[in-house]
Design a protein around this motif. Structure first.
Motif, short mmCIF file in Angstrom:
data_model
loop_
_atom_site.label_atom_id
_atom_site.label_comp_id
_atom_site.label_asym_id
_atom_site.label_seq_id
_atom_site.Cartn_x
_atom_site.Cartn_y
_atom_site.Cartn_z
N UNK A 224 0.83 -1.20 0.00
CA UNK A 224 0.00 0.00 0.00
C UNK A 224 0.87 1.26 0.00
N UNK A 225 1.94 1.25 0.79
CA UNK A 225 2.82 2.40 0.81
C UNK A 225 3.52 2.60 -0.54
N UNK A 226 3.89 1.49 -1.20
CA UNK A 226 4.50 1.61 -2.51
C UNK A 226 3.52 2.18 -3.53
N UNK A 227 2.26 1.75 -3.43
CA UNK A 227 1.24 2.27 -4.34
C UNK A 227 1.02 3.77 -4.11
N UNK A 228 1.01 4.18 -2.84
CA UNK A 228 0.86 5.60 -2.55
C UNK A 228 2.03 6.41 -3.10
N UNK A 229 3.24 5.85 -3.01
CA UNK A 229 4.41 6.55 -3.54
C UNK A 229 4.32 6.69 -5.06
N UNK A 230 3.86 5.64 -5.74
CA UNK A 230 3.72 5.70 -7.19
C UNK A 230 2.67 6.73 -7.58
N UNK A 231 1.54 6.75 -6.86
CA UNK A 231 0.48 7.72 -7.16
C UNK A 231 0.97 9.14 -6.95
N UNK A 232 1.70 9.37 -5.87
CA UNK A 232 2.22 10.70 -5.61
C UNK A 232 3.20 11.14 -6.69
N UNK A 233 4.05 10.20 -7.14
CA UNK A 233 5.00 10.54 -8.19
C UNK A 233 4.28 10.85 -9.50
N UNK A 234 3.24 10.05 -9.82
CA UNK A 234 2.47 10.30 -11.04
C UNK A 234 1.77 11.65 -10.98
N UNK A 235 1.21 11.98 -9.84
CA UNK A 235 0.52 13.26 -9.69
C UNK A 235 1.48 14.42 -9.93
N UNK A 236 2.69 14.32 -9.37
CA UNK A 236 3.68 15.37 -9.57
C UNK A 236 4.11 15.46 -11.03
N UNK A 237 4.22 14.30 -11.68
CA UNK A 237 4.64 14.28 -13.08
C UNK A 237 3.59 14.92 -13.98
N UNK A 238 2.31 14.60 -13.71
CA UNK A 238 1.23 15.17 -14.52
C UNK A 238 1.14 16.68 -14.32
N UNK A 239 1.28 17.13 -13.07
CA UNK A 239 1.23 18.56 -12.82
C UNK A 239 2.34 19.29 -13.58
N UNK A 240 3.54 18.73 -13.59
CA UNK A 240 4.64 19.35 -14.33
C UNK A 240 4.41 19.33 -15.83
N UNK A 241 3.87 18.22 -16.34
CA UNK A 241 3.63 18.11 -17.78
C UNK A 241 2.59 19.12 -18.24
N UNK A 242 1.51 19.27 -17.45
CA UNK A 242 0.47 20.25 -17.82
C UNK A 242 1.05 21.66 -17.85
N UNK A 243 1.89 21.98 -16.89
CA UNK A 243 2.51 23.31 -16.86
C UNK A 243 3.40 23.53 -18.08
#
Length: 293
Positions: A224-243
Motif C-alpha cells: 500500500x505504501x509503494x502504491x501511494x508513492x507511485x500515485x504521488x509521483x504520477x501526480x507530480x509528473x502530470x502537474x509538471x507536464x500540464x505546466x
C-alpha cells in the motif's frame, strides 16, 4: 489509600559521632590496661561495661549516603523522614534505614503488540528516563516501585498507541504514530507521569524506539505504501507536464510561430503529454509533408 509525603529526617553528623566513638574506644582500652596493671576498682568495674555498651551503641548507628541517594528512616514501622545529605550520618541503631536511589534510571521496554486506532496490529517499544522524586511514596505507597514502573510503561504504550493510527491513510492532517513523533513522545511522557505519580516517580524523557506493522500485515501495508508513492509521483509528473504544455502553447502563440486550430491544438497537447508523462523514451516521427498530412 493514604498518600505518603516525604519529609526531612532528624539524623546527626556522623563525623562528630565517629570522633566521640574513637575517644570512647581509647578510654576503654586505657581502662583495660589499667586493670591489667593495678587490678580492678569499683569505679572501673561499673564504668567499663557502660562505656563498652555505649561504644557499641554508637558503632551500630553509622550509615553512609552516596551522592544522589537517600535513606528512608523508620522507627518500628513508623515513617520518621528521609535523609538526602551525602556523607557519614548517624541515627539510633534500632531505627530502620532503607536505601533509595535518587539517580536517573533508563529503561528500554520490550516490544509490545497493540492495535492502533484503525485496528491494525502494530509492534511498538519505547525508552524511558525516570527517577524517584518522593522517597516516601516510592517505599510505602507501592509494593515494588521498580516493577511498578515496568508494568506502567507497557500500559502507557498500549493506551497511547490505541489513540492514534499508525499512518495517515486519508487526506486529513491528523496525528499518527509514524508521522508525529514529537506529539506522541510528549503524550507518552504525560501519560507515564500521570500513572507513576502515585509512586513518587517522575519521567524526565520518553520516546518511541521501535514502530512497525506486525509481521502478519507488514507485506500488505508495504504494498500500500509503494502504491501511494507511485500515485504521488504520477501526480507530480502530470502537474509538471500540464505546466510545460501550457507554457509551450502560450509561447508558440505569443511569438506567432504557428497558428493551430482546436483540433490540431488537441493533437499537439496529446502528443506532448505522451512524451512528458511516458516512462520510456519516445521515438519521434518526422513529418515531411504539410501540417495536415
Amino acid at each position: 489509600m493514604t498518600i505518603s509525603k516525604e519529609r526531612p529526617a532528624a539524623t546527626y553528623n556522623g563525623y562528630l559521632l565517629l570522633l566521640a566513638a574513637l575517644v570512647l574506644a581509647g578510654w576503654v582500652i586505657s581502662r583495660f590496661i589499667s586493670f591489667a596493671a593495678s587490678g580492678p576498682s569499683l569505679l572501673g568495674v561499673i564504668s567499663l561495661p557502660v562505656s563498652a555498651l555505649l561504644l557499641l551503641l554508637i558503632a551500630f548507628g553509622f550509615f553512609m549516603i552516596q551522592p544522589n541517594q537517600g535513606r528512608v528512616i523508620t522507627l518500628f514501622g513508623e515513617y520518621c523522614g528521609t535523609e538526602r545529605q551525602a556523607g557519614l550520618r548517624w541515627v539510633w541503631p534500632w531505627m530502620g534505614k532503607t536505601r533509595v536511589s535518587l539517580r536517573a534510571n533508563n529503561i528500554h521496554s520490550e516490544r509490545v503488540k497493540i492495535n492502533d486506532l484503525r485496528g491494525n496490529p502494530v509492534e511498538i517499544a519505547c525508552n524511558v528516563v525516570w527517577r524517584v522524586a518522593d522517597t516516601a511514596q516510592a517505599v510505602f505507597d507501592v509494593d515494588d516501585y521498580r516493577s511498578f514502573v515496568n508494568i506502567q510503561i507497557e500500559a502507557a504504550l498500549r493506551t497511547v498507541g490505541a489513540r492514534h493510527p499508525y499512518d495517515d491513510m486519508s487526506e486529513e492532517d491528523e496525528t499518527t504514530l509514524r508521522g508525529s513523533a514529537d506529539v506522541i513522545n510528549a503524550e507518552l511522557q504525560a501519560e507515564l507521569n500521570d500513572r507513576l505519580k502515585v509512586a513518587g516517580i517522575v519521567v524526565d524523557e520518553a520516546g518511541l524506539t521501535h514502530l512497525a506493522y506486525a509481521p502478519e500485515i507488514a507485506g500488505a501495508m508495504l504494498r500500500r505504501q509503494q502504491a501511494e508513492a507511485v500515485i504521488a509521483a504520477r501526480r507530480k509528473l502530470v502537474e509538471g507536464a500540464v505546466t510545460m504544455v501550457e507554457m509551450a502553447l502560450n509561447q508558440l502563440s505569443a511569438k506567432d510561430v504557428v497558428h493551430l486550430d482546436d483540433e490540431r491544438r488537441a493533437a499537439m497537447v496529446s502528443n506532448l503529454m505522451v512524451v512528458l508523462c511516458g516512462e520510456r523514451d519516445t521515438q519521434p516521427v518526422v513529418n515531411a509533408g504539410s501540417l495536415y498530412q
